[in-house]
Write a protein that holds these residues in place. Structure first.
Motif, short mmCIF file in Angstrom:
data_model
loop_
_atom_site.label_atom_id
_atom_site.label_comp_id
_atom_site.label_asym_id
_atom_site.label_seq_id
_atom_site.Cartn_x
_atom_site.Cartn_y
_atom_site.Cartn_z
N VAL A 166 35.23 40.22 22.50
CA VAL A 166 35.12 41.69 22.62
C VAL A 166 34.28 42.08 23.83
O VAL A 166 33.44 41.31 24.30
CB VAL A 166 34.48 42.33 21.36
CG1 VAL A 166 35.35 42.11 20.14
CG2 VAL A 166 33.07 41.83 21.13
N LEU A 167 34.51 43.29 24.29
CA LEU A 167 33.69 43.88 25.34
C LEU A 167 32.27 44.07 24.80
O LEU A 167 32.10 44.40 23.63
CB LEU A 167 34.28 45.26 25.63
CG LEU A 167 34.07 45.90 26.99
CD1 LEU A 167 34.87 45.13 28.04
CD2 LEU A 167 34.55 47.34 26.95
N VAL A 168 31.27 43.88 25.64
CA VAL A 168 29.89 44.16 25.23
C VAL A 168 29.72 45.68 25.20
O VAL A 168 30.01 46.35 26.20
CB VAL A 168 28.90 43.53 26.23
CG1 VAL A 168 27.47 43.90 25.84
CG2 VAL A 168 29.08 42.03 26.30
N PRO A 169 29.30 46.28 24.10
CA PRO A 169 29.11 47.73 24.07
C PRO A 169 28.16 48.19 25.19
O PRO A 169 27.16 47.52 25.45
CB PRO A 169 28.47 47.98 22.70
CG PRO A 169 28.94 46.85 21.85
CD PRO A 169 29.01 45.67 22.79
N ARG A 170 28.53 49.28 25.87
CA ARG A 170 27.74 49.78 27.00
C ARG A 170 27.01 51.06 26.59
O ARG A 170 27.55 51.86 25.81
CB ARG A 170 28.66 50.16 28.17
CG ARG A 170 29.68 49.13 28.59
CD ARG A 170 29.03 48.05 29.40
NE ARG A 170 29.93 47.40 30.33
CZ ARG A 170 30.65 46.30 30.07
NH1 ARG A 170 30.62 45.75 28.88
NH2 ARG A 170 31.40 45.76 31.02
N PRO A 171 25.82 51.27 27.19
CA PRO A 171 25.09 52.50 26.85
C PRO A 171 25.88 53.78 27.14
O PRO A 171 25.77 54.75 26.40
CB PRO A 171 23.82 52.44 27.72
CG PRO A 171 23.89 51.17 28.49
CD PRO A 171 25.11 50.40 28.10
N SER A 201 38.86 56.90 21.97
CA SER A 201 39.19 55.60 22.56
C SER A 201 38.39 55.35 23.84
O SER A 201 38.21 56.25 24.66
CB SER A 201 40.69 55.51 22.89
OG SER A 201 41.01 54.21 23.32
N ASN A 202 37.93 54.12 23.96
CA ASN A 202 37.41 53.61 25.23
C ASN A 202 38.40 52.53 25.65
O ASN A 202 38.20 51.36 25.41
CB ASN A 202 36.01 53.03 25.04
CG ASN A 202 35.51 52.32 26.29
OD1 ASN A 202 36.03 52.53 27.38
ND2 ASN A 202 34.50 51.46 26.14
N PRO A 203 39.53 52.95 26.24
CA PRO A 203 40.60 51.98 26.51
C PRO A 203 40.27 51.13 27.74
O PRO A 203 39.34 51.45 28.48
CB PRO A 203 41.81 52.89 26.78
CG PRO A 203 41.22 54.08 27.43
CD PRO A 203 39.87 54.28 26.79
N PRO A 204 41.03 50.06 27.96
CA PRO A 204 40.87 49.32 29.22
C PRO A 204 41.15 50.27 30.38
O PRO A 204 42.17 50.95 30.35
CB PRO A 204 41.94 48.23 29.13
CG PRO A 204 42.30 48.13 27.69
CD PRO A 204 42.11 49.50 27.12
N TYR A 205 40.27 50.32 31.38
CA TYR A 205 40.52 51.29 32.47
C TYR A 205 40.25 50.73 33.87
O TYR A 205 40.19 51.47 34.84
CB TYR A 205 39.76 52.59 32.26
CG TYR A 205 38.25 52.53 32.07
CD1 TYR A 205 37.41 52.02 33.03
CD2 TYR A 205 37.67 53.07 30.91
CE1 TYR A 205 36.04 52.01 32.86
CE2 TYR A 205 36.30 53.07 30.72
CZ TYR A 205 35.48 52.54 31.69
OH TYR A 205 34.12 52.54 31.52
N ILE A 206 40.10 49.42 33.97
CA ILE A 206 39.88 48.82 35.29
C ILE A 206 41.24 48.68 36.00
O ILE A 206 42.22 48.28 35.37
CB ILE A 206 39.23 47.42 35.14
CG1 ILE A 206 37.96 47.50 34.27
CG2 ILE A 206 38.94 46.79 36.49
CD1 ILE A 206 36.79 48.19 34.87
N THR A 207 41.28 49.02 37.30
CA THR A 207 42.57 48.93 38.01
C THR A 207 42.91 47.46 38.33
O THR A 207 42.01 46.61 38.37
CB THR A 207 42.53 49.70 39.35
OG1 THR A 207 41.61 49.02 40.22
CG2 THR A 207 42.07 51.13 39.18
N ALA A 221 41.93 41.63 28.33
CA ALA A 221 42.72 42.59 27.54
C ALA A 221 41.94 43.86 27.24
O ALA A 221 42.53 44.91 26.98
CB ALA A 221 43.18 41.94 26.24
N ALA A 222 40.61 43.77 27.27
CA ALA A 222 39.79 44.96 27.00
C ALA A 222 39.44 45.72 28.27
O ALA A 222 38.80 46.76 28.21
CB ALA A 222 38.51 44.55 26.26
N LEU A 223 39.85 45.18 29.42
CA LEU A 223 39.43 45.77 30.70
C LEU A 223 40.59 46.29 31.54
O LEU A 223 40.48 47.30 32.22
CB LEU A 223 38.70 44.70 31.54
CG LEU A 223 37.39 44.16 31.00
CD1 LEU A 223 37.00 42.88 31.74
CD2 LEU A 223 36.28 45.20 31.15
N ASP A 224 41.73 45.58 31.49
CA ASP A 224 42.82 45.80 32.44
C ASP A 224 43.65 47.03 32.09
O ASP A 224 44.42 47.03 31.13
CB ASP A 224 43.70 44.54 32.45
CG ASP A 224 44.74 44.57 33.56
OD1 ASP A 224 44.90 45.64 34.19
OD2 ASP A 224 45.37 43.53 33.79
#
Ligand code: GLN
Length: 292
Positions: A94-99, A196-202, A219-222
């Motif tokens: 999983v993605l590390v939760p961000r502040p 949702s905090n979807p994957p949003y990196i280009t 998969a959590a970033l792209d």
């Protein structure tokens, strides 16, 4: 390392070592990792500066420092990350939760408190370790009508989210393996809020991610070629699952707010608005549905 290493001498060795290897918070990293090895709170280290370490503790600490040096996020090494003042178990699935994601939680709470003081059904798409929906469920623990669904494509993430729910003693959230809305049925599943905090990196950014982010699941970033793929898909389909007056709230990447606002407008959402994070980036974009 020799058996004469103490808490303070180890910290004084590890912090500059990590700094040379590009950690932005070397002293804090070293303290957190040493506290993990010694099974104590970070601040307790300050009461034990002269404590000599056993060889087994030294070996464990050295191993963690080596992994940290290779860029493994501290949260993965500790196995936990604080979010919304709650402890969440995390791992490489999983993605590390961000502040900054706490702004999404804040926005969701404001919407629910204003419109549904007793709570409402909420869907969190791409829930990861469950931090967003569990923070909401924790906040609305006393709200009779709060219910949550956390969905994720990846069963490993949902296994972790379930564990986090158990640890936080939250029973108002259920979990669904789903590729966005694939496991949800229009006419059966209805929500007043979808977050949702979807994957949003280009795709271009995916090729030059910082070392630490590379450890996180692609998969959590792209977010596809322009990073906006999931905003398009979710915005179009969410209307089939939102009650009239329901809200869709997204976290967005730096400089994506304008595009996401346009996506919401082209899908006929109203009252489209944004919120800034502490770094003055527009971080949260939301809209309301009229139920058309
Ligand atoms: N906030 C993460 C980052 O910038 C990305 C999270 C996401 O794609 N939703 O590394």
């Amino acid at each position: 390392m020799t058996s004469t290493w103490t808490v303070i001498s180890l910290l004084n060795w590890a912090a500059p070592y990590l700094e040379k290897n590009n950690s932005t918070s070397p002293r804090l990293d070293a303290e957190l990792l040493l506290a993990k090895v010694l099974n104590c709170q970070r601040l307790e280290l300050y009461l034990r500066f002269d404590k000599p370490l056993a060889p087994i503790e030294l070996a464990a600490f050295k191993e963690l420092i080596l992994q940290r040096r290779q860029g493994v996020p501290v949260a993965y090494l500790l196995g936990t990350k604080e979010f919304w003042s709650l402890d969440f178990k995390v791992n490489e699935t999983v993605l590390v939760p961000r502040p900054e994601t706490e702004h999404l939680v804040e926005t969701a709470i404001e919407f629910i408190e204003k419109n549904f003081p007793k709570g409402c059904p909420v869907l969190d798409i791409g829930t990861g370790c469950g931090n967003i929906i569990l923070a909401l469920a924790h906040h609305f623990a006393a709200a009779a009508d709060f219910s949550g669904i956390g969905s994720d494509l990846r069963p490993a993430a949902l296994a972790l989210a379930r564990e986090n729910a158990l640890n936080l003693k939250i029973e108002t959230v259920s979990w669904l393996t789903s590729d966005i809305f694939s496991a949800l049925i229009p006419g059966t599943h209805f929500f007043d809020l979808i977050v949702s905090n979807p994957p949003y990196i280009t795709s271009a950014e995916m090729k030059s991610l910082p070392r630490e982010v590379l450890c996180e699941p692609a998969a959590a970033l792209d977010g596809g070629p322009d990073g906006l793929e999931f905003y398009r898909q979710i915005s179009a389909a969410a209307k089939n699952f939102l009650n009239p007056g329901g809200s869709l709230i997204f976290e967005v990447g730096d400089r994506q707010a304008e595009s996401v606002k346009k996506i919401l407008a082209s899908n006929n959402y109203s009252a489209i608005s944004t919120k800034y994070d502490l770094a003055r980036h527009e971080r949260v974009v939301s809209g309301l549905t009229n139920g058309d």
